[in-house]
Design a protein around this motif. Structure first.
Motif, mmCIF file in Angstrom:
data_model
loop_
_atom_site.group_PDB
_atom_site.id
_atom_site.type_symbol
_atom_site.label_atom_id
_atom_site.label_comp_id
_atom_site.label_asym_id
_atom_site.label_seq_id
_atom_site.Cartn_x
_atom_site.Cartn_y
_atom_site.Cartn_z
ATOM 1 N N ARG A 1 -2.835 -3.602 4.938
ATOM 2 C CA ARG A 1 -4.124 -3.524 4.251
ATOM 3 C C ARG A 1 -3.930 -3.684 2.740
ATOM 4 N NH1 ARG A 1 -6.702 -0.001 7.237
ATOM 5 N NH2 ARG A 1 -5.409 1.744 6.606
ATOM 6 N N GLU A 2 -2.913 -3.064 2.192
ATOM 7 C CA GLU A 2 -2.626 -3.189 0.757
ATOM 8 C C GLU A 2 -2.246 -4.616 0.387
ATOM 9 O OE1 GLU A 2 0.285 -0.223 -0.220
ATOM 10 O OE2 GLU A 2 -1.108 1.436 0.182
ATOM 11 N N LYS A 3 -1.442 -5.269 1.226
ATOM 12 C CA LYS A 3 -1.080 -6.670 0.977
ATOM 13 C C LYS A 3 -2.320 -7.561 0.984
ATOM 14 C CE LYS A 3 3.580 -6.789 2.921
ATOM 15 N NZ LYS A 3 4.403 -7.316 4.032
ATOM 16 N N GLU B 1 -1.278 0.384 6.864
ATOM 17 C CA GLU B 1 -1.637 0.650 5.468
ATOM 18 C C GLU B 1 -0.973 -0.371 4.549
ATOM 19 O OE1 GLU B 1 -3.692 2.263 2.483
ATOM 20 O OE2 GLU B 1 -3.899 2.886 4.570
ATOM 21 N N GLN B 2 0.279 -0.699 4.813
ATOM 22 C CA GLN B 2 0.970 -1.713 4.007
ATOM 23 C C GLN B 2 0.291 -3.075 4.169
ATOM 24 O OE1 GLN B 2 4.952 -1.459 5.498
ATOM 25 N NE2 GLN B 2 5.562 0.164 4.063
ATOM 26 N N LEU C 1 -5.419 -6.656 0.439
ATOM 27 C CA LEU C 1 -6.228 -6.338 -0.736
ATOM 28 C C LEU C 1 -5.637 -6.988 -1.988
ATOM 29 C CD1 LEU C 1 -8.618 -4.795 -1.917
ATOM 30 C CD2 LEU C 1 -7.126 -2.809 -2.166
ATOM 31 N N ALA C 2 -4.335 -6.953 -2.121
ATOM 32 C CA ALA C 2 -3.677 -7.576 -3.281
ATOM 33 C C ALA C 2 -3.884 -9.086 -3.269
ATOM 34 C CB ALA C 2 -2.187 -7.241 -3.287
#
Length: 191
Positions: A24-26, A21-22, A28-29
């Protein structure tokens, strides 16, 4: 209990949902940052003086038919002047956008216009009324800057053949100009 078994099974298989999840967030950012930078660059390019000059040139040369009117100047002066007015398009494609395939497409359009405009006996000037090379170049550049996938694909697909066509058009322009000069000399010798 089901969640703890699932978490235990995922941990046993080496899966870490929090880490994924981390990640994926990175990702996406980073993608959002890349899109924001791309949009800022697009805005910067569209607000440059060179783009405004191209827009104004395309409007006056093609929409208000200044290109065929300038082409009426005798001795090919009009066609040469008309070609010089296309230099901002080459500058923008090569220096600002930094795309060789786009630059080749723009130069190819300019040379087609020069060849058609240099046809003698006002034939070229009549064709210039219908040939909208400045608007075509502006659409190519704008599509490329706006990341229009169809325009980019088309420009990249035709890059090699645009380079070949540039050489052919230069040779044809040479022969048309030579033929026009010989024709003019013959016509003058009649009087």
């Amino acid at each position: 209990m089901t969640n703890s078994r699932r978490q235990q099974a995922q941990a046993d298989m080496g899966m870490n949902i929090q880490r994924e999840e981390q990640q994926r967030e990175k990702t996406l950012a980073r993608e959002q940052q890349r899109q924001a930078e791309k949009e800022a660059k697009r805005e910067e390019l569209m607000n440059t003086a060179a783009y405004r000059v191209m827009d104004m040139t395309a409007k006056y040369m093609d929409k208000y038919f200044l290109d065929p009117l300038i082409g009426l100047l005798p001795g090919g002066v009009g066609d040469v002047l008309s070609s010089f007015l296309a230099l901002p398009f080459i500058y923008f494609a090569l220096v600002r956008v930094k795309s060789i395939p786009l630059t080749l497409a723009v130069i190819c359009n300019i040379l087609k216009d020069a060849l058609l405009g240099s046809l003698p006996f006002f034939i070229g000037d009549v064709i210039d009324v219908f040939n909208r090379s400045y608007i075509s170049n502006l659409k190519l550049i704008t599509g490329y800057v706006n990341d229009d996938r169809a325009v980019i694909r088309e420009v990249n697909r035709k890059a090699f053949w645009s380079a070949v066509l540039i050489v052919v058009l230069c040779v044809l322009i040479y022969f048309v100009v030579k033929w026009t000069i010989e024709l003019a000399d013959w016509f003058i010798s009649l009087f």
